[in-house]
Design an enzyme around this catalytic site. Sequence first.
Site, mmCIF file in Angstrom:
data_model
loop_
_atom_site.group_PDB
_atom_site.id
_atom_site.type_symbol
_atom_site.label_atom_id
_atom_site.label_comp_id
_atom_site.label_asym_id
_atom_site.label_seq_id
_atom_site.Cartn_x
_atom_site.Cartn_y
_atom_site.Cartn_z
ATOM 1 N N ASP A 158 0.866 -1.154 0.000
ATOM 2 C CA ASP A 158 0.000 0.000 0.000
ATOM 3 C C ASP A 158 0.929 1.237 0.000
ATOM 4 O O ASP A 158 2.118 1.112 0.290
ATOM 5 C CB ASP A 158 -0.840 -0.088 1.289
ATOM 6 C CG ASP A 158 -1.428 1.229 1.677
ATOM 7 O OD1 ASP A 158 -2.144 1.807 0.852
ATOM 8 O OD2 ASP A 158 -1.158 1.695 2.810
ATOM 9 N N ASP A 203 0.165 5.240 1.164
ATOM 10 C CA ASP A 203 0.098 6.102 2.361
ATOM 11 C C ASP A 203 0.109 5.286 3.645
ATOM 12 O O ASP A 203 -0.626 4.308 3.768
ATOM 13 C CB ASP A 203 -1.197 6.929 2.358
ATOM 14 C CG ASP A 203 -1.213 7.982 1.271
ATOM 15 O OD1 ASP A 203 -0.891 7.651 0.121
ATOM 16 O OD2 ASP A 203 -1.572 9.132 1.584
HETATM 17 P P1 IMP Z 1 -3.229 4.357 -0.100
HETATM 18 O O1 IMP Z 1 -3.012 4.374 1.386
HETATM 19 O O2 IMP Z 1 -1.958 4.225 -0.860
HETATM 20 O O3 IMP Z 1 -4.248 3.334 -0.509
HETATM 21 O O4 IMP Z 1 -3.756 5.823 -0.533
HETATM 22 C C1 IMP Z 1 -4.895 6.407 0.018
HETATM 23 C C2 IMP Z 1 -4.902 7.897 -0.208
HETATM 24 O O5 IMP Z 1 -4.785 8.228 -1.591
HETATM 25 C C3 IMP Z 1 -6.239 8.516 0.161
HETATM 26 O O6 IMP Z 1 -6.326 8.762 1.542
HETATM 27 C C4 IMP Z 1 -6.257 9.801 -0.655
HETATM 28 O O7 IMP Z 1 -5.663 10.852 0.085
HETATM 29 C C5 IMP Z 1 -5.373 9.509 -1.851
HETATM 30 N N1 IMP Z 1 -6.110 9.448 -3.128
HETATM 31 C C6 IMP Z 1 -5.826 10.162 -4.219
HETATM 32 N N2 IMP Z 1 -6.642 9.838 -5.236
HETATM 33 C C7 IMP Z 1 -7.491 8.915 -4.777
HETATM 34 C C8 IMP Z 1 -8.555 8.174 -5.392
HETATM 35 O O8 IMP Z 1 -8.902 8.325 -6.571
HETATM 36 N N3 IMP Z 1 -9.186 7.287 -4.603
HETATM 37 C C9 IMP Z 1 -8.818 7.079 -3.326
HETATM 38 N N4 IMP Z 1 -7.820 7.731 -2.724
HETATM 39 C C10 IMP Z 1 -7.149 8.661 -3.440
HETATM 40 MG MG MG Z 2 -2.610 3.214 3.464
#
Ligand code: IMP
Ligand code: MG
Length: 421
Positions: A155, A157
Site C-alpha cells: 500500500d 500512504d
Molecule cells: P493508499 O493508502 O496508498 O491506498 O492511498 C490512500 C490515499 O490516496 C487517500 O487517503 C487519498 O488521500 C489519496 N487518493 C488520491 N486519489 C485517490 C482516489 O482516486 N481514490 C482514493 N484515494 C485517493
Molecule cells: Mg494506506
Amino acid sequence: MTTRYRVEYALKTHRRDQLIEWIKGLLAVPFVLHSQPTAVYDSKPRNHVLGKMASTARRRYAEILHDVEELINDHIALQKSGTQERSKLKHLVPSVGLFFTPLLLERAFEYQDEKRKISSRRFVPPSFNDIRLILNSAQVMSLIQGGPLQLVTFDGDVTLYADGQSLTPDNPVIPRIINLLSQDVKVGIVTAAGYTEASKYYDRLYGLLNNVREAVLEKELVDPCLIILGGESNYLFKFDLSSEHCLEYVDRENWMLPEMSQWTEENIKTLLDVAEKALRECISNLGLSAEILRKERAVGIIPTSSAHRLTREQLEETVLVTQQVVEMSPAAKNLPFCAFNGGNDIFVDIGDKGWGVLACQRYLGGIEGSKTLHVGDQFLSVGANDFKARLACTTAWIANPAETVQLLDELATHSQSNGTQ
Ligand code: IMP
Ligand code: MG
C-alpha cells in the site's frame, strides 16, 4: 436490540479484528495466572521471582500459540477439501476467512518475545500490537519456509510513507525494495491513489523510481519488475527505463480480469452518483468543511483547506453512512466498490485491493496467493481498503512506515538463515 448491544457489537466490531481479539483473550489467562504485579512486596529476591514468572508465562504463551497454529492447519485442510464450514476455528472465530499458508505462530512468538519481552511484563498483558506483530512474523516465516516468495505488494500512504506525503529519496524502505527486486521478487504498489498520468505517480514515488533507475544504469539490477496499480484496481503502470517518469501505462486489455469487463461506464456512473449523493448529504448533515472530488473511477471528499483536519468522528460517520448507502443501492449489485477513511479524506473507489492484487498476479504470469504478500495499514473490516487484499493473498498489517522497514528486514534475515536467498 438494546443500546448496549448496539454500541458494543454493531458499532464497534468493525473496529476490532476478531482473530486478534480472540488470541488476546486466550493469552490473557496465563497472564492473569502467572504475572507478578505484587513482586515488589515479596521477600524473595525479585530477580528470582520475575525470572520464574517470565519462563512460565513464556512456556504457556508458546503452548497456546502452538495450539492456534494447529487449529489453523486444520482449517486449511478443510479449506482444501471444500468443507471449511466444519472448521473448529470457524466456530470459534466466525469471521476468519481464507488462509493461503500455515502460520508458524509458536516460532514467531519466540522471535517477538525476544524483541518485545512480552512474557516479562507484570502489568501489561499481551496486546493487540503484540499479536499483530506475531502474526506478521509468522506470515513471513511461513512464506519463506514454503517459498519462494514471488510478489510483494505494498500500500502507499502510511505503509511506504507518512499519510499524504511522498516517497522521497531518503526513505529507508528504498534499499529494502531494491534488495527484493535484486532477489527476483516482483514488487507492486497497490494504492488507492488514482491518477491517469504517470507524472502524478512520479510526484508521489520519485525517490523509489529514481533509485531503481540508477541501480539499473549501474547494472546493480537487471530487468527489475516493479509495477504500480492505482485507484485500488484501475490504472496499471510498469517501471520502464526509457519512458518519461520511468513509468509506462499498461492498457487495461493487457491485465484486466475477465470479471472486470462487467465494469461498464454506465454501471460506474450509477454507483459513483449514489456515492456522491451520500457524501454530499454527510457534508451538509455534519456541517463538514469539505468538498467533493469526483474522478473517472472514484468520488471522495477532501477538506476545503489542506490545513484543515476532519475529526475522527466526522470521518468515521461519513464512511459508515456512505458504505451503507452504496451497499444497499442496486448499483452495488453490478460492481465491487471500496469506501474508506483515508485519514483526512474519504473515498469511494470502483473495485478494491482484492481485485488489484489479483490483477497484479495475473499480469505477472499467474502468481499464487500463497507466494504473494500484501503489506498495508488498513485491515479493519469496514472503512479500510487493504482488508480486501486478504481475498487474494497473504498479508502483513503494519502501523507505520518504520514497521514496513522492520518487516522487510525480518524477511531478509529469515531468508538468509533459511538459505533461500
Ligand atoms: P493508499 O493508502 O496508498 O491506498 O492511498 C490512500 C490515499 O490516496 C487517500 O487517503 C487519498 O488521500 C489519496 N487518493 C488520491 N486519489 C485517490 C482516489 O482516486 N481514490 C482514493 N484515494 C485517493
Ligand atoms: Mg494506506
